[in-house]
Design a protein around this motif. Structure first.
Motif, PDB file in Angstrom:
ATOM      1  N   MET A   1       0.790  -1.290  -0.035  1.00 41.54           N
ATOM      2  CA  MET A   1      -0.030   0.034  -0.135  1.00 41.54           C
ATOM      3  C   MET A   1       0.886   1.125  -0.137  1.00 41.54           C
ATOM      4  N   ALA A   2       0.430   2.239  -0.566  1.00 44.77           N
ATOM      5  CA  ALA A   2       1.020   3.527  -0.638  1.00 44.77           C
ATOM      6  C   ALA A   2       0.753   4.587   0.434  1.00 44.77           C
ATOM      7  N   TYR A   3       1.305   4.486   1.526  1.00 44.27           N
ATOM      8  CA  TYR A   3       0.836   5.276   2.611  1.00 44.27           C
ATOM      9  C   TYR A   3       1.238   6.808   2.419  1.00 44.27           C
ATOM     10  N   LYS A   4       0.435   7.689   2.065  1.00 40.19           N
ATOM     11  CA  LYS A   4       1.112   8.892   1.743  1.00 40.19           C
ATOM     12  C   LYS A   4       0.862   9.705   2.793  1.00 40.19           C
ATOM     13  N   LYS A   5       1.633  10.773   3.309  1.00 38.24           N
ATOM     14  CA  LYS A   5       1.684  11.582   4.251  1.00 38.24           C
ATOM     15  C   LYS A   5       1.282  13.113   3.863  1.00 38.24           C
ATOM     16  N   LEU A   6       0.462  13.775   4.593  1.00 35.01           N
ATOM     17  CA  LEU A   6       0.087  15.003   4.289  1.00 35.01           C
ATOM     18  C   LEU A   6       1.006  16.060   4.680  1.00 35.01           C
ATOM     19  N   LYS A   7       1.128  17.302   4.261  1.00 36.11           N
ATOM     20  CA  LYS A   7       2.158  18.102   4.838  1.00 36.11           C
ATOM     21  C   LYS A   7       1.380  19.338   5.518  1.00 36.11           C
ATOM     22  N   PRO A   8       0.707  19.257   6.820  1.00 34.53           N
ATOM     23  CA  PRO A   8      -0.122  20.196   7.175  1.00 34.53           C
ATOM     24  C   PRO A   8       0.859  21.426   7.651  1.00 34.53           C
ATOM     25  N   HIS A   9       2.091  21.088   8.111  1.00 37.39           N
ATOM     26  CA  HIS A   9       3.011  22.051   8.517  1.00 37.39           C
ATOM     27  C   HIS A   9       3.137  23.263   7.358  1.00 37.39           C
ATOM     28  N   LEU A  10       2.916  22.895   6.138  1.00 37.10           N
ATOM     29  CA  LEU A  10       3.087  23.796   4.868  1.00 37.10           C
ATOM     30  C   LEU A  10       2.089  24.784   4.961  1.00 37.10           C
ATOM     31  N   ILE A  11       0.992  24.322   5.551  1.00 37.81           N
ATOM     32  CA  ILE A  11      -0.285  25.245   5.512  1.00 37.81           C
ATOM     33  C   ILE A  11      -0.497  26.288   6.790  1.00 37.81           C
ATOM     34  N   ALA A  12      -0.673  27.562   6.167  1.00 40.81           N
ATOM     35  CA  ALA A  12      -0.543  28.464   7.224  1.00 40.81           C
ATOM     36  C   ALA A  12      -1.422  28.185   8.560  1.00 40.81           C
ATOM     37  N   GLU A  13      -0.940  28.417   9.799  1.00 38.52           N
ATOM     38  CA  GLU A  13      -1.659  27.829  11.012  1.00 38.52           C
ATOM     39  C   GLU A  13      -3.145  28.500  11.175  1.00 38.52           C
ATOM     40  N   GLU A  14      -3.343  29.420  10.497  1.00 43.53           N
ATOM     41  CA  GLU A  14      -4.892  29.997  10.848  1.00 43.53           C
ATOM     42  C   GLU A  14      -5.912  29.402   9.865  1.00 43.53           C
ATOM     43  N   VAL A  15      -5.494  28.826   8.731  1.00 36.09           N
ATOM     44  CA  VAL A  15      -6.238  28.009   7.762  1.00 36.09           C
ATOM     45  C   VAL A  15      -6.039  26.611   8.024  1.00 36.09           C
ATOM     46  N   ARG A  16      -5.233  26.232   8.794  1.00 39.73           N
ATOM     47  CA  ARG A  16      -4.740  24.646   8.817  1.00 39.73           C
ATOM     48  C   ARG A  16      -6.174  23.817   9.423  1.00 39.73           C
ATOM     49  N   GLU A  17      -6.495  23.961  10.552  1.00 41.51           N
ATOM     50  CA  GLU A  17      -7.644  23.137  10.775  1.00 41.51           C
ATOM     51  C   GLU A  17      -8.712  23.412   9.883  1.00 41.51           C
ATOM     52  N   GLU A  18      -9.190  24.223   9.666  1.00 44.09           N
ATOM     53  CA  GLU A  18     -10.297  24.444   8.654  1.00 44.09           C
ATOM     54  C   GLU A  18     -10.122  23.592   7.331  1.00 44.09           C
ATOM     55  N   GLN A  19      -8.976  23.678   6.855  1.00 46.36           N
ATOM     56  CA  GLN A  19      -8.655  22.834   5.478  1.00 46.36           C
ATOM     57  C   GLN A  19      -8.516  21.343   6.070  1.00 46.36           C
ATOM     58  N   MET A  20      -8.002  21.031   6.921  1.00 50.10           N
ATOM     59  CA  MET A  20      -7.868  19.586   7.616  1.00 50.10           C
ATOM     60  C   MET A  20      -9.311  19.047   7.772  1.00 50.10           C
ATOM     61  N   ARG A  21     -10.052  19.898   8.397  1.00 49.44           N
ATOM     62  CA  ARG A  21     -11.573  19.481   8.774  1.00 49.44           C
ATOM     63  C   ARG A  21     -12.241  19.184   7.497  1.00 49.44           C
ATOM     64  N   ALA A  22     -12.040  20.020   6.475  1.00 52.27           N
ATOM     65  CA  ALA A  22     -12.687  19.830   5.383  1.00 52.27           C
ATOM     66  C   ALA A  22     -12.401  18.578   4.491  1.00 52.27           C
ATOM     67  N   LEU A  23     -10.950  18.310   4.630  1.00 53.74           N
ATOM     68  CA  LEU A  23     -10.391  17.047   3.908  1.00 53.74           C
ATOM     69  C   LEU A  23     -10.924  15.991   4.740  1.00 53.74           C
ATOM     70  N   TRP A  24     -11.101  15.842   5.999  1.00 51.90           N
ATOM     71  CA  TRP A  24     -11.617  14.853   6.951  1.00 51.90           C
ATOM     72  C   TRP A  24     -13.309  14.355   6.399  1.00 51.90           C
ATOM     73  N   HIS A  25     -14.027  15.507   6.118  1.00 47.34           N
ATOM     74  CA  HIS A  25     -15.266  15.592   5.851  1.00 47.34           C
ATOM     75  C   HIS A  25     -15.381  14.825   4.213  1.00 47.34           C
ATOM     76  N   GLU A  26     -14.501  15.184   3.452  1.00 44.67           N
ATOM     77  CA  GLU A  26     -14.310  14.482   2.083  1.00 44.67           C
ATOM     78  C   GLU A  26     -14.034  13.150   1.986  1.00 44.67           C
ATOM     79  N   GLU A  27     -13.183  12.845   2.703  1.00 45.85           N
ATOM     80  CA  GLU A  27     -12.344  11.734   2.589  1.00 45.85           C
ATOM     81  C   GLU A  27     -13.313  10.744   3.260  1.00 45.85           C
ATOM     82  N   TYR A  28     -13.649  11.046   4.503  1.00 43.39           N
ATOM     83  CA  TYR A  28     -14.514  10.044   5.458  1.00 43.39           C
ATOM     84  C   TYR A  28     -15.847  10.167   5.661  1.00 43.39           C
TER      85      TYR A  28
END
Length: 154
Positions: free
Chosen positions: A1-28
């Motif tokens: 399996m190709a276990y891919k890592k995201l790079k949340p540290h490259l996202i500005a802190e003020e939008v990081r959680e919002e983008q990660m929550r959106a990805l959680w919603h889309e993926e899961y």
């Protein structure tokens, strides 16, 4: 399996959680994930906090810190559920000091753990996912056996 890592540290802190929550919603959260052996696993929006926050004070279990380490492995949850080479063990009930009959622990990459709880015939929901350094106690647990109530249509 190709276990891919995201790079949340490259996202500005003020939008990081919002983008990660959106990805959680889309993926899961939009559709259930079907495991390699046909179990449909359900995910909920509120599981984001449990899976991706860690405690500043472990004894207080305050879940107050957004974990970049956990976020970068967000897609590993799905990959683990799809991986037919994952190590499958029974889950441990700390309170009752016995193994659950409705929990399955999947281990990949040496120490990445995903726990699901069966809710019906070929149905489950995510309990948790995390990286565990001292994994020996989980590896020593009995192998997961498919209980009839969750795998055999009655």
């Amino acid at each position: 399996m190709a276990y891919k890592k995201l790079k949340p540290h490259l996202i500005a802190e003020e939008v990081r959680e919002e983008q990660m929550r959106a990805l959680w919603h889309e993926e899961y959260c939009i559709e259930d994930i079907e495991t390699f052996d046909g179990v449909k696993v359900k995910f909920y929006h509120d599981m984001f906090d449990h899976c991706f926050y860690e405690s500043h004070n472990r004894q207080a279990k305050d879940k107050s810190i957004l974990s970049l380490n956990r976020l970068e492995k967000m897609l590993w949850i799905k990959d683990t559920l799809l991986d037919n080479e994952s190590i499958l063990k029974k889950g441990w009930d700390k309170k009752e000091k016995e193994y659950y009959t409705d929990r399955r622990v999947a281990i990949v990459k040496g120490n990445y753990v995903v726990v699901i709880r069966f809710t019906g015939y070929l149905k489950a929901k995510l309990v948790t996912a995390y990286e565990k350094n001292d994994i020996e106690n989980i590896l020593e647990a009995p192998d997961f056996e498919k209980p009839d109530q969750f795998f055999v249509k009655i």
